[in-house]
Design a protein around this motif. Structure first.
Motif, mmCIF file in Angstrom:
data_model
loop_
_atom_site.group_PDB
_atom_site.id
_atom_site.type_symbol
_atom_site.label_atom_id
_atom_site.label_comp_id
_atom_site.label_asym_id
_atom_site.label_seq_id
_atom_site.Cartn_x
_atom_site.Cartn_y
_atom_site.Cartn_z
ATOM 1 N N CYS A 20 0.842 -1.204 0.000
ATOM 2 C CA CYS A 20 0.000 0.000 0.000
ATOM 3 C C CYS A 20 0.875 1.250 0.000
ATOM 4 O O CYS A 20 2.094 1.180 0.191
ATOM 5 C CB CYS A 20 -0.963 0.011 1.185
ATOM 6 S SG CYS A 20 -0.162 -0.067 2.804
ATOM 7 N N HIS A 21 0.229 2.417 -0.197
ATOM 8 C CA HIS A 21 0.943 3.686 -0.375
ATOM 9 C C HIS A 21 0.325 4.821 0.444
ATOM 10 O O HIS A 21 0.041 5.893 -0.095
ATOM 11 C CB HIS A 21 0.934 4.080 -1.852
ATOM 12 C CG HIS A 21 1.554 3.087 -2.776
ATOM 13 N ND1 HIS A 21 2.902 3.093 -3.078
ATOM 14 C CD2 HIS A 21 1.006 2.052 -3.468
ATOM 15 C CE1 HIS A 21 3.159 2.100 -3.926
ATOM 16 N NE2 HIS A 21 2.036 1.453 -4.167
ATOM 17 N N ASP A 24 1.372 8.580 0.248
ATOM 18 C CA ASP A 24 0.945 9.470 -0.839
ATOM 19 C C ASP A 24 -0.062 10.496 -0.332
ATOM 20 O O ASP A 24 -0.291 11.524 -0.990
ATOM 21 C CB ASP A 24 0.324 8.668 -1.991
ATOM 22 C CG ASP A 24 1.377 8.077 -2.912
ATOM 23 O OD1 ASP A 24 2.574 8.371 -2.714
ATOM 24 O OD2 ASP A 24 1.010 7.316 -3.820
ATOM 25 N N THR A 25 -0.700 10.205 0.812
ATOM 26 C CA THR A 25 -1.642 11.142 1.436
ATOM 27 C C THR A 25 -1.272 11.222 2.916
ATOM 28 O O THR A 25 -1.839 10.522 3.757
ATOM 29 C CB THR A 25 -3.091 10.665 1.267
ATOM 30 O OG1 THR A 25 -3.336 10.300 -0.088
ATOM 31 C CG2 THR A 25 -4.079 11.766 1.667
ATOM 32 N N SER A 204 3.858 12.359 -8.191
ATOM 33 C CA SER A 204 3.066 11.425 -8.988
ATOM 34 C C SER A 204 2.376 12.159 -10.136
ATOM 35 O O SER A 204 2.509 13.376 -10.289
ATOM 36 C CB SER A 204 2.037 10.710 -8.113
ATOM 37 O OG SER A 204 1.133 11.635 -7.558
ATOM 38 N N HIS A 382 -3.698 4.549 -1.797
ATOM 39 C CA HIS A 382 -2.840 5.702 -1.517
ATOM 40 C C HIS A 382 -3.261 6.466 -0.263
ATOM 41 O O HIS A 382 -2.711 7.529 0.030
ATOM 42 C CB HIS A 382 -2.866 6.659 -2.709
ATOM 43 C CG HIS A 382 -4.207 7.296 -2.925
ATOM 44 N ND1 HIS A 382 -5.255 6.617 -3.503
ATOM 45 C CD2 HIS A 382 -4.669 8.519 -2.617
ATOM 46 C CE1 HIS A 382 -6.308 7.424 -3.549
ATOM 47 N NE2 HIS A 382 -5.988 8.576 -3.017
ATOM 48 N N CYS A 383 -4.214 5.921 0.479
ATOM 49 C CA CYS A 383 -4.769 6.643 1.623
ATOM 50 C C CYS A 383 -5.124 5.646 2.726
ATOM 51 O O CYS A 383 -5.887 4.708 2.485
ATOM 52 C CB CYS A 383 -6.004 7.419 1.172
ATOM 53 S SG CYS A 383 -6.743 8.450 2.451
#
Length: 424
Positions: A20-21, A24-25, A204, A382-383
């Motif tokens: 997961c990312h 990014d948030t 991104s 991303h969250c």
């Protein structure tokens, strides 16, 4: 028996997001301690998020340990405690053009030639020369090239990544890989910059239109290979991105595996070791046929064990590999699961990637084909927060249904697969 979706989800058994990312948030990070998931395997992808992943892992993951003997004892006793975040440090193929390959001799020769033709004291000329080399189609779009970040030497990337991995003894290498489909986004327009979502970590695409430029396959491979070697050096697992490149990924791995293949004993040899005591002798022809079938089997019992993962001896390849959100067909999976391959290869799946496109039927076949002990789940979101939990529950229920697993049994199995992928 009640339908899967009627059974309360057993979060207490431990649910692990394999990819997961949330960095990014960054505004979502505060929700991680309130999530139902036990641990998030958080990927770094580019220059803007390496330190963010390090920061979040330092706050929510395992504290740094300097005593190697204590680390090994902890692993052997099964007492690994990661915390809410397991960090992963790597450079994604979407950003591989930002890396200058100063490791391979061919690239070094190119740089010397370019610097001989151009003024090597002019950083703009050197930057343009780099991007002209690694991007395709070939063009003299100097404005576009100069809008890109100044390239980072691959040797520097590897050195920085090694330092981060050493700071977290269980950290993985990821997200790395190959991608034949992506194109670079166009530079930001002023009006786009003024309207961008400031809560998102820069770097991104963020909805920008795409340029015609792609990263040369040979350059992507060089960046990918160097990171795989680092993972082998430190004996860390890797999370691999592969889009329209499953064959190419296998080729790179095969280069690193060469000469280190596991010995696969024939059925007759296994009987002699007592694995089939009392069985009748096969003829040579029958034994050869059986051996070929065994070589395609993914049963761990047919494999000679790899050296202990607690050993400090470096490897030229990662000991464990996850093909994240695997989107290929079922047939090529056989090559990744041959008993002679010295890495253990896992496959993770997400609702967002695997079940929201026309290839969903293909992934159903893949999930049904895989061995029980090689399946992982992920959100690829991303969250962090409630949506990530919901996506993890959704994919876990889907896999349990497809595999005809009892929900409790399936969640326990998926958790154990994640632990084995991370710790060996």
């Amino acid at each position: 028996m009640a339908a899967h979706d009627e059974v309360p989800f057993p979060w207490d058994l431990g649910v692990f997001d394999a990819h997961c990312h949330p960095t990014d948030t960054m505004t979502s990070i505060a929700s991680i301690p309130r999530m139902k998931a036990r641990t998030l395997t958080v990927m770094a992808t580019r220059g803007e998020d390496q330190d963010l992943v390090l920061q979040v892992a330092s706050e929510l993951g395992t504290a740094r340990k300097t005593d190697q003997a204590a680390q090994n004892a902890s692993r052997q006793q099964g007492k690994e405690e990661i915390g809410r975040v397991l960090p992963c440090f790597g450079w994604h193929p979407w950003f591989s053009h930002q890396i200058l390959d100063d490791i391979s001799s061919a690239s070094g020769e190119f740089q010397r030639q370019e610097n001989g033709d151009n003024d090597d004291t002019d950083p703009k000329r050197a930057k343009i020369a780099h991007y002209k080399k690694v991007l395709t189609p070939s063009a003299d779009d100097e404005g576009f090239f100069l809008s890109l970040p100044d390239p980072k030497p691959l040797s520097t990337l590897i050195s920085e990544t090694r330092e981060r991995l050493n700071a977290h003894p269980y950290a993985l290498v990821g997200e790395i890989g190959l991608d034949r489909a992506f194109r670079l986004p166009n530079p930001w327009m002023q009006e786009e910059l003024e309207g961008r979502d400031a809560s998102l970590t820069p770097g991104s695409r963020e909805g920008r239109k795409l340029s015609p430029y792609r990263v040369q396959a040979t350059h992507q491979r060089a960046v990918f290979r160097a990171q795989l070697r680092l993972a082998g050096e430190l004996r860390r697992a890797v999370s691999v991105h592969s889009v329209q490149a499953h064959g190419a990924v296998f080729e790179v791995l095969q280069e690193l595996w060469k000469g280190h293949e596991r010995k696969v004993p024939s059925r007759r040899e296994r009987r002699r070791r007592g694995s089939a005591a009392g069985a009748h002798e096969l003829s040579d022809a029958e034994d050869e046929t059986t051996h070929r079938a065994d070589a395609e089997s993914s049963n761990p019992a047919t494999r000679e064990p790899l050296v202990s993962t607690t050993s400090l001896e470096p490897l030229p390849f990662p000991p464990r590999i996850c093909m994240h959100s695997y989107s290929g067909p079922a047939e090529p999976i056989k090559q990744f699961l041959r008993p002679s391959i010295p890495s253990d290869v896992y496959f993770s799946f997400s609702s967002v990637i695997n079940f929201t496109n026309p290839s969903a039927d293909k992934v159903v076949e893949v999930i049904k084909t895989l061995p029980d002990d090689r399946i992982l789940i992920e959100s690829d979101l991303h969250c962090a927060g409630q949506q990530m939990d919901e996506l993890l529950e959704q994919i876990a229920r889907t896999i349990c249904q497809l595999r005809d697993w009892d929900l409790h049994e399936g969640v326990e199995r998926l958790a154990e697969n994640w632990r084995r992928f991370v710790f060996g």
